[in-house]
Write an enzyme that holds these catalytic residues in place. Structure first.
Site, PDB file in Angstrom:
ATOM      1  N   ASP A 212      19.724  40.170  17.597  1.00  0.00           N
ATOM      2  CA  ASP A 212      18.643  39.241  17.251  1.00  0.00           C
ATOM      3  C   ASP A 212      17.540  39.955  16.468  1.00  0.00           C
ATOM      4  O   ASP A 212      17.606  41.168  16.241  1.00  0.00           O
ATOM      5  CB  ASP A 212      18.073  38.586  18.520  1.00  0.00           C
ATOM      6  CG  ASP A 212      17.266  39.558  19.357  1.00  0.00           C
ATOM      7  OD1 ASP A 212      17.482  40.784  19.246  1.00  0.00           O
ATOM      8  OD2 ASP A 212      16.403  39.109  20.120  1.00  0.00           O
TER       9      ASP A 212
ATOM     10  N   GLU B 298      16.114  43.044  17.722  1.00  0.00           N
ATOM     11  CA  GLU B 298      17.078  44.143  17.737  1.00  0.00           C
ATOM     12  C   GLU B 298      17.471  44.542  19.156  1.00  0.00           C
ATOM     13  O   GLU B 298      17.740  45.695  19.454  1.00  0.00           O
ATOM     14  CB  GLU B 298      16.512  45.365  16.990  1.00  0.00           C
ATOM     15  CG  GLU B 298      15.920  45.000  15.637  1.00  0.00           C
ATOM     16  CD  GLU B 298      15.452  46.200  14.826  1.00  0.00           C
ATOM     17  OE1 GLU B 298      16.074  46.434  13.789  1.00  0.00           O
ATOM     18  OE2 GLU B 298      14.504  46.869  15.240  1.00  0.00           O
TER      19      GLU B 298
HETATM   20  C1  NOJ Z   1      10.904  45.709  15.369  1.00  0.00           C
HETATM   21  C2  NOJ Z   1      10.958  44.239  15.190  1.00  0.00           C
HETATM   22  O1  NOJ Z   1      11.359  43.652  16.393  1.00  0.00           O
HETATM   23  C3  NOJ Z   1      11.902  43.857  14.089  1.00  0.00           C
HETATM   24  O2  NOJ Z   1      11.906  42.456  13.907  1.00  0.00           O
HETATM   25  C4  NOJ Z   1      11.526  44.540  12.823  1.00  0.00           C
HETATM   26  O3  NOJ Z   1      12.477  44.242  11.839  1.00  0.00           O
HETATM   27  C5  NOJ Z   1      11.458  46.035  13.055  1.00  0.00           C
HETATM   28  N1  NOJ Z   1      10.589  46.335  14.149  1.00  0.00           N
HETATM   29  C6  NOJ Z   1      10.943  46.766  11.834  1.00  0.00           C
HETATM   30  O4  NOJ Z   1       9.682  46.320  11.497  1.00  0.00           O
END
Ligand code: NOJ
Length: 899
Positions: A540, A543
């Site tokens: 998701d 991550e």
């Molecule tokens: C964590 C976030 O949950 C994710 O959505 C994002 O892509 C990454 N950080 C990098 O910014």
């Protein structure tokens, strides 16, 4: 004083009936001790005016004479005030106070006690006399003229003079003595009365105002008004008048009277002894009627509700003490200009209250607008600082590469995520299209970088073997080979959406030559990936969860609708609804509740300004998105200290999901802003549709704003609709930062992505995945001149609009289009335009027609089918709407699906 009281009248019983009634009641109820004590304590207060009143008989004689009182004034102008205070001071003494209906909000009762009821009836009797010619004499009139604080020269004396005291009391100013400020500017609110401003208080979401630690309810003040719930989070204002003031009230702002009535209630005056403030140190005490805000909530009062440009405004002239008569000069339906009269007092009145809705708060709105105007360029520069090769915070990043954060340790975020980059550039594309053409070279750099990154082999695969699902890359366009939550399948869809938005602008402005060799290939690869993998699980957006994520499926669906349509993730979208809110992930193995800001982000990144409030695509104004908004935001109320004590329906800080423990689990800016943005998007959609619909699904959401609202459709003119907090509505200009952000980018609303058709699952879209070709982008040389934003071709005056409608028909059945413009038959079923079935197949049931229409025309239309026997079947409501683009493009296509 000049107006010495007459001797008690010589009625058979000695007293007027209303006074005799009180005397008898005191006697038969055994209250003589209480009243004697009240007279004694009042007498012993040291107040000069109480010196002659030593016994109950003295007091009854005083109030009896007051019934035939011809009011007059001394030079100081305090006589009338003192006589009123003397009457009430005795009733304010502790020994008799509890015989009266309580004033405090928590103790209020519906029925008045005998004494409180008697006070009302006494006031009416007194008023009757003040309406008679005997209530004014030449001598009494002269006393007012001689009393400077009455400013009698400012008033018009009617021909033949004032015939009663009450006429004198409600005298009119001469024209020009009270000019109305900013008469044409409705954002300037004028005082409704000659009065002393006491204060203003914010109204809470529960309708309460707290004045000196006491909680009063606006809903009670408005006593059963249908508008009583409209003023939550608004402003309550209180001012008071003196006996010598002008006693007519005027509209503080122009509008239509939607309610006008007099609310019966108590008559009451709080009187306390006060020290001599003459500076003469006479060691005497005087009457003080402090006139605090609060007890007006139970007094007899007028209520006039005005529907104005700044929302509803309730004006309440409050009757105070004797007589307490409020006479309304208006009735429901009257239209008032600012400053026109709406009511007047008869003797005794007077306080004045104004109640405003939250949205009238110009100062607050101006402050937000100012903040946004200042903050927007700072925020934009902050974004650019994180993009290579020139971003101030990210030295070493390649051109067009968006870096998640300059932080290189704890955590090391010095990488480029496909998701972050696409969302960032979608915003930059929208900003560029809205007029900030200087951003075009950044966009070109991004496109070139993505053309390269798509070909980088990585742990998720190569270009055609799943590599596009790789979540992050090195800032120099290299693969990241460490362990990670991969693949993440939203990235390609988001990138396709960003590039489609830009490509549409390019095509409309004559730069098709850029689209064909460059952007189209990148888009095609991403769409191919989505087609192939949309029904496979992945990680998701946070991550963390491996499964099917709402955000991912929603943005994939959008990208496929925008691009092409061989596969249809919409089939899966509905599975995320659990009956009350949207589940963030399904087909996963975590045990969380499913409430997650993932769902808010999914709705705002698939917001379509042209869509209806479709539940199937969870549009921001849909019942399901709103129900979910409430459930989700409420889930954070008790979790974060920063939210403590903030009532439901009021904005709070929003985190990712309630169970989050990352870095201790905290609110996130991105999610708090997403919650706000979803509401702006919904308002935009309702404003365009001209109504909002409350269903049983969205009822709890709406009840936070309007506690008594029921399911139904409310037109934009209805109170239920206008009570919603509205965004400020500056005239949108393409580059106005305040309109971009506060009015949900009124000047920068993203383009439609066809969600109005996407709510019906297109029959031509397969429910399974499909394989499509992948190809590398070959040419990343951009035409010079594109960056200036000026079109490469002349603006077309007529556009060939192709209407594509997908509908499976039976033999002999034909599809037509009809609409509000002459070219589409002006809604006449006899003049419909037939569609052709040249491209029709059972797998792709396409009906099509091209009609030349003037650029810039906005019109409504619908499809219909004519059957073999002559029967006509219309599409379901609402009408579709389309605006013919005004650009250099001479053709455009509208893709629709029968509904
Ligand atoms: C964590 C976030 O949950 C994710 O959505 C994002 O892509 C990454 N950080 C990098 O910014």
């Amino acid at each position: 004083m000049d107006g010495a009281l007459p001797a008690p009248p010589q009625s058979p019983k000695g007293y007027e009936p209303i006074v005799q009634e009180l005397k008898d009641k005191i006697h038969f109820s055994g209250w003589s001790g209480r009243f004697n004590e009240a007279i004694t304590t009042a007498h012993q207060s040291g107040i000069v005016e109480m010196q002659s009143t030593k016994t109950l008989q003295d007091y009854l004689g005083f109030i009896n004479s007051l019934l035939r009182w011809v009011p007059s004034e001394s030079w100081q102008g305090k006589d009338i005030y003192n006589d009123l205070c003397k009457f009430y001071f005795v009733f304010d003494q502790a020994s008799v106070k509890d015989l009266q209906s309580p004033i405090q909000p928590e103790d209020k009762e519906d029925k008045l006690t005998w004494i409180s009821d008697w006070l009302v009836r006494y006031a009416i009797e007194m008023g009757k006399f003040l309406d008679t010619p005997e209530s004014i004499t030449e001598k009494s009139l002269a006393s007012f003229k001689n009393s400077p604080s009455y400013n009698m020269d400012d008033y018009i004396e009617p021909r033949g003079g004032w015939r009663t005291f009450n006429e004198l009391f409600a005298r009119n100013f001469k024209p020009g003595y009270r000019p109305i400020a900013a008469i044409a500017d409705q954002s300037v609110i004028v005082s409704p009365a000659d009065s002393t401003f006491d204060g203003q208080w914010e109204i809470r979401a529960d309708s309460g105002v707290t004045i000196k630690n006491m909680h009063w309810k606006i809903s009670e003040l408005l006593d059963g008004s249908p508008y009583k719930d409209r003023f939550t989070n608004g402003i309550f204002m209180h001012a008071f008048l003196g006996p010598n003031d002008y006693h007519r009230q005027h509209a503080p702002v122009g509008g239509v009277v939607v309610e006008a009535r007099v609310i019966p209630g108590q008559v009451y005056l709080e009187v306390i002894p006060d020290d001599d403030n003459t500076g003469l140190k006479l060691h005497r005490k005087f009457f003080d009627a402090p006139d605090n805000a609060g007890y007006q909530f139970s007094q007899a009062r007028g209520l006039v509700v005005l529907d104005t440009k700044i929302g509803l405004v309730a004006v309440l002239p409050i009757g105070m003490a004797q007589v307490s008569s409020v006479i309304l000069s208006v009735e429901k339906g009257t239209t008032l200009r600012k400053g026109e009269e709406l009511s007047y007092f008869q003797f005794g009145g007077s306080d004045i209250i104004l109640v405003f809705e939250a949205r009238s708060n110009n100062a607050k709105r101006a402050a937000i607008d100012n903040f946004i105007a200042t903050e927007s360029p700072i925020a934009l520069q902050g974004v650019l600082n994180n993009i290579g090769a020139n971003g101030a915070k990210v030295p070493g990043a390649a051109s067009g590469v968006v870096v998640a954060s300059p932080s290189k340790s704890n955590p090391d975020y010095f990488y480029s995520w496909t998701r972050d980059s696409a969302l960032t550039f979608k915003m930059l594309v929208d900003t560029s299209i809205a007029g900030n053409f200087g951003l075009q070279s950044e966009i070109e750099n991004y496109i070139s970088a993505q053309a390269k990154i798509q070909t980088v082999s990585n742990p998720s695969g190569g270009l055609s073997t799943g590599g596009l699902g790789e979540p992050k890359f090195g800032v120099n366009e290299t693969a990241f080979t460490g362990p990670w939550g991969r693949p993440q399948r939203d990235g390609p869809a988001l990138r396709a959406t960003a590039l489609i938005a830009y490509s549409r602008w390019l095509i409309a402005n004559g730069y098709t030559s850029t689209v064909s060799p460059i952007t189209w290939h990148i888009i095609q690869n991403d769409l191919a990936y989505v087609e192939q993998y949309w029904n496979k699980t992945g990680f998701d957006l946070w991550e963390e969860v491996d499964g099917s994520s709402f955000f991912t499926i929603a943005v994939q669906h959008r990208a496929l609708v925008e691009g092409t349509c061989p596969a249809n993730p919409a089939i899966l979208l509905g599975s995320f609804w659990n009956g009350g809110s949207i589940l963030a992930n399904i087909n996963d193995n975590n045990a969380r509740s499913g409430e997650d800001a993932n769902t808010l982000l999914g709705s705002i990144h698939t917001f379509d300004p042209a869509a209806n409030c479709d539940d199937s695509t969870f549009q921001p104004c849909s019942a399901k998105a709103l129900a979910n908004h409430k459930v989700l935001t409420d889930s954070f109320r008790s979790i974060y200290a920063i939210n403590s004590g903030i009532a439901e329906g009021t904005a709070i800080a929003v985190g990712r999901y309630p169970e989050d423990v990352y870095q201790g689990g905290n609110p996130w800016y991105i999610n708090t802003l997403a919650a706000a943005e979803l509401l702006y998007d919904a308002l935009y959609q309702w404003n365009r549709l001209g109504s909002l619909t409350v269903t049983t699904t969205s009822l709890p959401f709406f009840r936070d704003f309007s506690p008594s609202i029921t399911p139904g459709t409310y037109p934009s003119s209805s109170p239920a609709y206008t009570s919603l907090p509205q965004p400020s509505k500056p005239t949108p200009t393409a580059t106005s930062p305040s309109s971009r952000t506060v009015a949900r980018r009124a000047g920068q609303v993203p383009a439609s992505w066809d969600a109005s058709s996407a709510n019906a699952v297109p029959k031509a879209c397969a429910a399974t995945s499909a394989n499509a070709p992948y190809a590398t982008a070959t040419n990343t040389v951009f035409p010079t001149g594109q960056t200036s934003g000026s079109p490469a071709c002349p603006t077309a005056s007529s556009v060939a609009v192709t209407f594509n409608e997908l509908e499976s028909t039976t033999y002999g059945e034909n599809v037509f289009v009809v609409g509000s413009v002459t070219q589409l038959g002006s809604w006449d079923p006899a003049n419909t335009v037939p569609l052709q079935a040249n491209g029709y197949s059972s797998a792709y049931p396409l009906w099509s027609v091209t009609v030349a229409l003037p650029a810039g025309t906005t019109f409504q239309y619908k499809y219909l089918k004519k059957e073999v026997g002559g029967g006509v079947v219309w599409e379901s409501d609402p009408n579709r709407q389309f605006t013919v683009p005004r650009s250099c493009a001479t053709t455009t296509t509208e893709n629709d699906v029968w509904r």
